[in-house]
Design an enzyme around this catalytic site. Structure first.
Site, mmCIF file in Angstrom:
data_model
loop_
_atom_site.group_PDB
_atom_site.id
_atom_site.type_symbol
_atom_site.label_atom_id
_atom_site.label_comp_id
_atom_site.label_asym_id
_atom_site.label_seq_id
_atom_site.Cartn_x
_atom_site.Cartn_y
_atom_site.Cartn_z
ATOM 1 N N ASN A 75 -36.688 -3.878 3.050
ATOM 2 C CA ASN A 75 -36.710 -5.229 2.488
ATOM 3 C C ASN A 75 -37.896 -6.032 3.024
ATOM 4 O OD1 ASN A 75 -34.538 -4.767 0.870
ATOM 5 N ND2 ASN A 75 -33.034 -5.606 2.307
ATOM 6 N N TYR A 135 -40.460 11.523 15.648
ATOM 7 C CA TYR A 135 -40.413 10.204 16.314
ATOM 8 C C TYR A 135 -38.984 9.730 16.598
ATOM 9 C CZ TYR A 135 -45.135 10.049 14.363
ATOM 10 O OH TYR A 135 -46.419 10.345 14.013
ATOM 11 N N CYS A 144 -54.030 3.511 17.283
ATOM 12 C CA CYS A 144 -53.599 3.113 15.928
ATOM 13 C C CYS A 144 -52.349 2.237 15.889
ATOM 14 C CB CYS A 144 -53.359 4.355 15.068
ATOM 15 S SG CYS A 144 -54.871 5.270 14.794
ATOM 16 N N LYS A 173 0.839 -1.216 0.000
ATOM 17 C CA LYS A 173 0.000 0.000 0.000
ATOM 18 C C LYS A 173 0.870 1.260 0.000
ATOM 19 C CE LYS A 173 -4.051 -2.094 2.040
ATOM 20 N NZ LYS A 173 -4.990 -2.236 3.131
ATOM 21 N N LYS A 184 -21.530 7.258 15.598
ATOM 22 C CA LYS A 184 -21.163 6.403 14.453
ATOM 23 C C LYS A 184 -21.994 5.110 14.455
ATOM 24 C CE LYS A 184 -19.040 4.606 11.066
ATOM 25 N NZ LYS A 184 -19.408 5.032 9.717
#
Ligand SMILES: NC(=O)c1ccc[n+]([C@@H]2O[C@H](COP(=O)([O-])OP(=O)(O)OC[C@H]3O[C@@H](n4cnc5c(N)ncnc54)[C@H](O)[C@@H]3O)[C@@H](O)[C@H]2O)c1
Length: 438
Positions: free
Chosen positions: A225, A257, A268, A35, A210
Site C-alpha cells: 500500500n 533475506y 546500495c 451455534k 502464528k
C-alpha cells in the site's frame, strides 16, 4: 478418530466440518445455543464458501453433532481442538480467560477417563501460553501430568476467512507443536491426507510462528500500500510495479533475506532508502513502514554494541569487516559502526577480513576508509589467529567461509559473539557462545 472441537466460531466450525468430511467423528461444543442448534440442524453458523454443504453432508452421515456441554462431548475423545476466542485485553495483550475456562472443563473430563486424549490448542496465543498458563490448568483439573495422563499440543490455524474450506484441503503446510510423541502421532493421523506437508516442532515455536506469519502478512499489505501511495504521486502504475516486483521469485518473493543475522549495509540499501525517504518527504507523503526500515537497522547495530558491552571485557577482535561475506566493499558496513563505538569507548580492538588488504583498498573504498574509519589500518591483522589470540571477545560479523571454524579455535575464558549466525554453537567447546538474535 473421535474429535472434540471446543468453540464453533469461524475456526471451530470449519475444522469440525472439514474433519468430519474426512471420516472422523466430530462433536462440536459451544456456549452458544444458537451455534450448537445450527450444527445439530446441519446448518452453518457462519458465512463461509462451501461450509454449509459440508456441515449438511456430515450431519446426514452421522459424523457431526454438537452440544453446549464439554463434559457431554468428551467421552471417547482421541483429540480435542480448542478453538475458542482469544480477544484483545484492554492493554492490547491477550485475554486467555475463555481458553482457560474451556481447558479446565476439558481437564476435568479427562480425569479418570482411562483414555489418552491429546488436548490441542488452535486459538492464537503468545509463546509460552500453552506450557506456562494452560498446562497447569489442565494438569490440576485432570489430576495428572501432560505427556502421561493426556497429550498436549499447539496447532496454529492458517485458514483465511472466505476461503477457509479450500485452504483446509489445500493447505501449504500443517504445523504441529507437540509436547510429546503420542500427541504428534495423534495429530498426524487426524490430518492424514489433508493439510499439505506436516511439520512437527516445539509448542512455543508453533505459538510464535502464528504471530510471525500474521505480522509478515500485515507487513506485506502495508508495504504494497505504501508503494501504491508513492507510485500514485509519481504518476506510475503501482500495479505494474508490484506485478514486476512479484516476478522476481529469487530475491523478492522467496527465502532470501529472511533469516535473522546482522544489520544490512553496503553502498546500495542505506543510500536508496535515504533517497526514497527524502522523495516521500518532498511529496509530503507519510510512509511509516518504509521510513522506519533504517531506524530498525540502526537498533540492530545498537544491540550488537550492547551485547559486546554486557560481556564486560576490554579487548575485542572483529572478524569480517565488509558489509557481507566475499567482498571487500567497506562502504556503510554496519560492523564499522560497532568498531567505531568500541574504539571511541576505549576498547582495545583488532580486526581481520580475508578480503580486506589495505594495500589493495582502492578508489571509493579507500576514500571511505580515510574519511570515515581512519582507525582501521593500524588495527588490521592479516592473520585471523593473531586477532583471536589477542582478544577476550571474538566478534564474527559476516558469514564468511573462513570463520565457520572459529568456534573450535577459542581458548577457555574467551567469548564468541556471533552477529551473523555464522558459527555452530556446538563447535564452541572451550569458550562462551553469544548469538545476536538467536
Ligand atoms: N477467524 C480466523 O480466521 C482465525 C484464523 C486463525 C486463528 N484464529 C484464532 O482462533 C481463535 C478463534 O477465532 P474465531 O474467529 O473462530 O473466534 P469466534 O469468536 O468466531 O469463535 C469463538 C467461539 O468460542 C465460543 N466459546 C467461548 N468460550 C467458550 C467455552 N468456554 N466453551 C465453548 N465455547 C466457547 C464462542 O461462543 C464462539 O462461538 C482465536 O484465538 C483467533 O485469534 C482465527
Amino acid at each position: 478418530m473421535r474429535v472434540v472441537v471446543v468453540g464453533l466460531g469461524y475456526v471451530g466450525s470449519v475444522c469440525s466440518a472439514c474433519l468430519a468430511s474426512r471420516g472422523h467423528h466430530v462433536v462440536g461444543v459451544d456456549t452458544s445455543d444458537w451455534k450448537v442448534g445450527h450444527i445439530r440442524d446441519g446448518k452453518s453458523p457462519i458465512v463461509e464458501a462451501g461450509l454449509a454443504d459440508l456441515i449438511a453432508e456430515s450431519k446426514a452421515a452421522g459424523r457431526l453433532t454438537a452440544t453446549t456441554r464439554i463434559a457431554e462431548a468428551m467421552p471417547g475423545a482421541d483429540v480435542v481442538l480448542v478453538c475458542v476466542g482469544t480477544p484483545s485485553a484492554p492493554d492490547g495483550g491477550l485475554d486467555l480467560a475463555h481458553v482457560k475456562r474451556a481447558t479446565a472443563e476439558v481437564g476435568a473430563a479427562i480425569a479418570g477417563s482411562g483414555r489418552f486424549t491429546t488436548v490441542t490448542m488452535r486459538s492464537t496465543m503468545l509463546p509460552g501460553s500453552v506450557e506456562g498458563e494452560l498446562q497447569p490448568v489442565l494438569e490440576r483439573a485432570a489430576g495428572g501430568r501432560a505427556g502421561e495422563a493426556f497429550g498436549l499440543a499447539y496447532n496454529p490455524e492458517f485458514l483465511r476467512e472466505g476461503s477457509a474450506v479450500a485452504d483446509f484441503f489445500g493447505a501449504g503446510y500443517t504445523v504441529i507443536g507437540a509436547g510429546d510423541e503420542k500427541s504428534a502421532a495423534a495429530l498426524r493421523a487426524m490430518y492424514e491426507g489433508v493439510g499439505g506437508e506436516m511439520l512437527v516442532t516445539a509448542i512455543r515455536t508453533a505459538e510464535m510462528l502464528k504471530y510471525v506469519n500474521n505480522a509478515y502478512h500485515a507487513l506485506k499489505v502495508s508495504f504494497a500500500n505504501e508503494v501504491g501511495r508513492w507510485a500514485k504521486r509519481e504518476g506510475i502504475d503501482s500495479h505494474q510495479v508490484m506485478a514486476l516486483f512479484c516476478r522476481d521469485t529469487k530475491l523478492n518473493l522467496g527465502p532470501s533475506y529472511l533469516k535473522p543475522g546482522f544489520a544490512f549495509g553496503g553502498s546500495c540499501l542505506p543510500k536508496d532508502l535515504r533517497a526514497m525517504n527524502q522523495r516521500a518527504r518532498r511529496h509530503d507523503l507519510v510512509l511509516p513502514v518504509i521510513a522506519s526500515i533504517l531506524e530498525s537497522n540502526d537498533r540492530h547495530v545498537d544491540e550488537a554494541v550492547h551485547l559486546i558491552e554486557r560481556l564486560k571485557k576490554k579487548s575485542v577482535g572483529v572478524l569480517g569487516l565488509s558489509f557481507k561475506a566475499e567482498t571487500d566493499d567497506l562502504r556503510e558496513s554496519p560492523i564499522l559502526r560497532v568498531v567505531g563505538t568500541l574504539v571511541g569507548k576505549g576498547y582495545s580492538v583488532l580486526l581481520h577480513d580475508p578480503n580486506v588488504d589495505m594495500e589493495r583498498v582502492l578508489g571509493a573504498n579507500r576514500r571511505f576508509v580515510e574519511d570515515e574509519v581512519p582507525y582501521l589500518p593500524e588495527r588490521l591483522r592479516a592473520d585471523m589467529r593473531d586477532v583471536i589470540a589477542g582478544s577476550e571477545v571474538i566478534v564474527v560479523a559476516n558469514p564468511g567461509a573462513a570463520f565457520a571454524g572459529v568456534g573450535a579455535m577459542l581458548a577457555p575464558g574467551q567469548a564468541l559473539v556471533d552477529l551473523a549466525h555464522a558459527v555452530d554453537p556446538a563447535t564452541v567447546t572451550r569458550g562462551e557462545y553469544h548469538g545476536l538474535a538467536w
